[in-house]
Design a protein around this motif. Sequence first.
Motif, mmCIF file in Angstrom:
data_model
loop_
_atom_site.group_PDB
_atom_site.id
_atom_site.type_symbol
_atom_site.label_atom_id
_atom_site.label_comp_id
_atom_site.label_asym_id
_atom_site.label_seq_id
_atom_site.Cartn_x
_atom_site.Cartn_y
_atom_site.Cartn_z
ATOM 1 N N TYR B 48 0.581 -1.269 0.064
ATOM 2 C CA TYR B 48 -0.060 0.254 0.202
ATOM 3 C C TYR B 48 1.146 1.252 0.025
ATOM 4 O O TYR B 48 0.657 2.200 -0.396
ATOM 5 C CB TYR B 48 -0.677 -0.323 1.475
ATOM 6 N N ALA B 49 2.164 1.247 1.264
ATOM 7 C CA ALA B 49 2.810 2.237 1.171
ATOM 8 C C ALA B 49 3.094 2.784 -0.229
ATOM 9 O O ALA B 49 3.496 3.696 -0.376
ATOM 10 C CB ALA B 49 3.672 1.858 1.806
ATOM 11 N N SER B 50 4.225 1.656 -0.964
ATOM 12 C CA SER B 50 4.416 1.417 -1.997
ATOM 13 C C SER B 50 3.864 2.824 -3.473
ATOM 14 O O SER B 50 4.103 3.251 -4.267
ATOM 15 C CB SER B 50 5.510 0.461 -2.751
ATOM 16 N N PHE B 51 2.117 2.244 -3.482
ATOM 17 C CA PHE B 51 1.284 2.179 -4.605
ATOM 18 C C PHE B 51 1.260 3.270 -4.385
ATOM 19 O O PHE B 51 0.578 3.705 -5.424
ATOM 20 C CB PHE B 51 0.432 1.103 -4.947
ATOM 21 N N ALA B 52 0.993 3.736 -3.179
ATOM 22 C CA ALA B 52 0.188 5.860 -2.691
ATOM 23 C C ALA B 52 1.824 6.713 -2.705
ATOM 24 O O ALA B 52 1.535 7.689 -2.836
ATOM 25 C CB ALA B 52 0.295 5.201 -1.140
ATOM 26 N N VAL B 53 3.211 6.395 -3.083
ATOM 27 C CA VAL B 53 4.350 7.487 -3.317
ATOM 28 C C VAL B 53 3.243 8.309 -4.139
ATOM 29 O O VAL B 53 3.763 9.557 -3.762
ATOM 30 C CB VAL B 53 4.931 6.424 -3.199
ATOM 31 N N PRO B 54 3.263 7.875 -5.467
ATOM 32 C CA PRO B 54 3.440 8.258 -6.775
ATOM 33 C C PRO B 54 1.863 9.585 -5.514
ATOM 34 O O PRO B 54 2.638 10.917 -6.996
ATOM 35 C CB PRO B 54 2.433 8.166 -8.157
ATOM 36 N N GLY B 55 1.531 9.065 -5.873
ATOM 37 C CA GLY B 55 -0.389 10.148 -5.064
ATOM 38 C C GLY B 55 0.464 11.096 -4.518
ATOM 39 O O GLY B 55 0.457 12.305 -4.191
ATOM 40 N N VAL B 56 1.368 10.442 -2.899
ATOM 41 C CA VAL B 56 1.687 11.865 -2.015
ATOM 42 C C VAL B 56 2.680 12.876 -2.418
ATOM 43 O O VAL B 56 3.154 13.848 -2.358
ATOM 44 C CB VAL B 56 2.830 11.141 -0.927
ATOM 45 N N ILE B 57 3.742 12.196 -3.851
ATOM 46 C CA ILE B 57 4.388 13.092 -3.892
ATOM 47 C C ILE B 57 3.877 14.039 -6.076
ATOM 48 O O ILE B 57 5.063 15.025 -6.201
ATOM 49 C CB ILE B 57 5.823 12.513 -4.802
#
Lengths: 245, 533
Positions: B48-57
């Motif tokens: 979850y954390a890895s796939f959420a990265v593009p959204g966060v950045i």
Amino acid sequence: MSLHGLVKHFDTKLAVAGVSLEVPAGSFYGLLGPNGAGKTTTLSMAVGLLRPDQGHAFLLGYDVWADPATAKARLGVLPDGVRLFDRLTGPELLAYHGLLRGMDAATVNQRARELLEVLELGSGNRTLVVDYSAGMKKKIGLACALLHAPRLLVLDEPFEAVDPVSAALIRDILQRFVAGGGTVVFSSHVMEVVERLCDHVAIMSSGVLRMHGTLAQVKGDRSLEEVFVQVVGGRVATGSELAWL
Amino acid sequence: MTTKAVGVWPFVRLKLRLTANGLRGRPTRIVLFVLGVLLAGFFAIVGYASFAVPGVIDDPHVAGMLLPLGGTAVILGWLFFPLIFFGVDESLDPARFALLPLPRRTLITGLFAAALTGLPALATLAATAGMVDSAARLGGPVAATAQAAGVLLGLFLCVAVSRAVTSAFATALRSRRSRDLAAITLALLAAAIGPLQLAALAGAQRADWDTVGSVARVVAWTPVGAPYSIGLDVAEGRTWQIPLKLLIALATIVALLWWWSTTVESAMVGATAGPRRKTTADTTRPPVDLLLFRRAPRTRFGALVSREIRYWWRETRRRASLVTFSMAALFLPVSLTLGAGSPGSMTIFVGALASLALANQFGFDGTAYATNITTGVPGRVEINSRATAHAIFTIPLLIAVAAVIGALSANPARIPSTFGLLIAAYGVGLGLVLPLSVRAAYALPESTNPFAMSSGGGPAKGLLAMGVLIAAVIISLPLQLIALFIGPIWLWIGLPVGIAYGAAGYLIGSGVAADQLDKRMPELLATITPNRS
């Protein structure tokens, strides 16, 4: 064969609750019992495949658990629900058993061929045992148990899944074995076979030996099946239930 | 009599019930289950954390690469892992439904729903939900909804692909004719994973991000990437792509389920009627000559060794492990050279790995081992004969590995000393693995499906084997260090020293194993007897 107070627990379940049994030399002994009575467990403990929680087992006078090598030397076993080394062909399997028993190669060859012919398995048959039919598997198992000319045979369900022709053949061989002075102990839940073959009978249920003695003592003037159902405490259908059938 | 249509819930409930019953009253299984939950939870959080990265950045460019490629990796994982490592959960074995009057469609949807009910599916869903997070941050609620649909479809695709492929392989392995082919294909696949990984790493070091981006754009149009990229399409206004990609994913799922249903049907029929055919002509050679190899002694030891050798070749599981190891052992030096490493750096690992095939040697036999108990085979003879049979296959292979390493490093003079290292590690490995095979044996299911795993403590004991592998490498390490320090002299003394080191390891370990075996034969038989249900 003589068993003294054998006990076996599986987890919390008591499978065999103190079985003591004397099998006279030269007798043809039938061990009867419904499914789950503890027959296989008892016989496994008697031949050294399952360590009992308590009690002793003697084969031809030797303690199986104290002196396994000597006790097993003159014993032939046909376990039930146990696979053979079934990626070998019939002849290979017999050779394997013979050599493991320390027999010399010439004797193994001669006896193996004879057994394969008599049991109609074919001495040159190269089918793997895994591809044999259920009846053929029983027969090759019996051949393996007989190969080293034991004095005591312990057979677990030798007539299960065997067709009538093979069953008659096996009966014949076993009767000859006993006539020659050997001792046979076998388990079964088929009354007719036991009544026809055995001179001694024991009835087990729920891990306890309910009755034992000569065939005449056990059954008295009734049929063995009647005695068995009564001893085990089975019920006879009355007719009111299953009416929709 | 009337019958109601059967939905998917009975299957799901059956699966849950079986899982619960499998745990009841068995503390070790509960511990393993909890470990499984923790592992699944870990996977879910990291995913979850890895796939959420593009959204966060807030970087649509990274999202365009990560989502399709990450999704592809997840689907490939579902494809390969069951085949090679874990097996499939066969608690709902299709063959058990053979006698029930269920239409094929009901059965397949039911089994599919049951397959979705489980930790791996749940963890995958949670992990890929990170993509929804990204889509929401990049494109708002509409994109998030689209991505959620895509993630669900992706999960269905994962489960469908793993079921369809394992079922097809199992069917192929059931029939005698295609079995060998399938086993070898599998072994090749397994062996290819290591080199592929290294090649991918090497590629990643060289490649620039533009190449990766264009790969990702192509992958987004394939069935494995399509479901995971639709949220981004919404975010970037390419709405026309969405129906097409949904269609691609749906069509793939339907096709996979259809493929699965055909193989399931043949598996169900195969369970009740197997072909039996006499393939070879009769022979007139005496039985003992049929069993024994020409130069084997006509004794108990000879019989045991000959039987083991035949089993390594005739039993599918054992042969698969031999072929897999051969491939890995020969390709590892090659791929190390390609990855710009030294071809000899993994030498002791390969040697120790060879011994690992014996870690559950008694489990391979199952109840057939009772024969050796009733005939009273002493522990020492049993252990030595099994190791001998395995060495007869392994030692020529280790010589070949040494030759390959010598050739790759363009230094034929080092072949003998490399072989010395290999044999030392193999001997030490055997010394550790043999006692393990007595103390930590576990039952393998008597199934015709080689991917069916025993539910229970089996996998945990497999982990023990991993520990043994590491221990063997550590114990053999001093030899490798000596080889590094004394330099050229090692080329001369490497072979005898290696053999002595390995022999010492083997003698100690096999002695311990033989003692253990003499004391524990019936207990060993009990642990390798599969539970009959």
